[in-house]
Write an enzyme that holds these catalytic residues in place. Structure first.
Site, mmCIF file in Angstrom:
data_model
loop_
_atom_site.group_PDB
_atom_site.id
_atom_site.type_symbol
_atom_site.label_atom_id
_atom_site.label_comp_id
_atom_site.label_asym_id
_atom_site.label_seq_id
_atom_site.Cartn_x
_atom_site.Cartn_y
_atom_site.Cartn_z
ATOM 1 N N CYS A 27 0.799 -1.179 -0.045
ATOM 2 C CA CYS A 27 -0.029 -0.025 0.095
ATOM 3 C C CYS A 27 0.905 1.285 0.041
ATOM 4 C CB CYS A 27 -1.100 -0.078 1.083
ATOM 5 S SG CYS A 27 -2.415 1.097 0.959
ATOM 6 N N HIS A 40 -3.289 -5.075 2.010
ATOM 7 C CA HIS A 40 -2.407 -5.408 3.015
ATOM 8 C C HIS A 40 -2.553 -6.839 3.733
ATOM 9 C CE1 HIS A 40 -2.204 -1.003 4.485
ATOM 10 N NE2 HIS A 40 -3.340 -1.096 3.555
ATOM 11 N N GLU A 63 -0.632 -8.163 5.607
ATOM 12 C CA GLU A 63 -0.377 -8.560 7.121
ATOM 13 C C GLU A 63 -1.660 -8.278 7.873
ATOM 14 O OE1 GLU A 63 0.121 -5.963 5.033
ATOM 15 O OE2 GLU A 63 -0.510 -3.966 6.098
#
Ligand code: GLN
Length: 201
Positions: free
Chosen positions: A90, A182, A184
């Protein structure tokens, strides 16, 4: 459970996450879950101690400004030129792109892509989508997009890894990786594994 992309022995042993701003803690936690030594990178000299670096999501203008101020940008360019894998998620993808039209100040300029910030518009500030990512296997990858950028141009050495609604949202150039979303924030670690195997290829 998702099938593993690369087993433990083929992953980088020690990886860093740029911890100046944004959601670096989630990346550090994911690396630790994978049994990788995770380093919170805030100084240029720490780039010599790691074998791969993740630039997290957050605010690309802030990350860019702080990285410049702390002398990280130049050192990062040197390490990337030596072949250290670098992954921008991002805001991190914006940070590593060579071309970001209208960005207020210079960024790391590592990867031959053009990235448009906040490209999905205000109405769809954030959304989730199941992506087809052939390099990760047959199972779709559930991706979280937050004020996400889009990769609007890829250079000749860049491989497109995933699209949503026709827009490129993941790409790779050698040991450089950029994702608009994302990984994560979900518990599917295949993108982290894929990234951590790049240094071994
Ligand atoms: N829109 C942000 C930027 O331009 C990126 C958003 C994110 O990292 N989630 O920096």
């Amino acid at each position: 459970m998702h099938p593993a992309v690369g087993d433990r022995r083929t992953l980088t042993a020690r990886a860093g996450v740029l911890g100046l701003q944004g959601d670096f803690a989630e990346h550090l936690a994911t690396l630790e879950r994978l049994g990788v030594e995770a380093v919170d990178v805030r100084r240029p000299d720490q780039l010599d101690e790691i074998d791969a670096l993740i630039i997290p999501g957050g605010e690309s203008t802030t990350i860019g400004k702080l990285a410049q101020q702390y002398g990280i940008v130049e050192k990062l360019r040197d390490r990337a030129a030596e072949g250290m894998p670098v992954w921008g998620t991002c805001a991190g993808a914006i940070f590593i792109a060579k071309d970001v039209p209208g960005h207020p100040h210079p960024l790391a300029s590592l990867m031959d892509i053009t990235v448009e910030r906040n490209a999905f518009g205000r109405q769809v500030d954030s959304f989730e989508a199941d992506l087809d990512v052939p390099v990760l296997g047959a199972d779709p990858f559930h991706a979280v997009f937050i004020r996400a950028p889009v990769i609007t141009r890829v250079g000749p050495g860049v491989e497109v890894l995933a699209r949503t609604g026709g827009s490129v949202v993941a790409a790779r150039q050698g040991r450089l990786l950029a994702t608009s979303f994302h990984p994560e924030l979900t518990h599917d670690e295949r993108f982290h594994r894929f990234f951590l195997s790049l240094g071994k290829s």
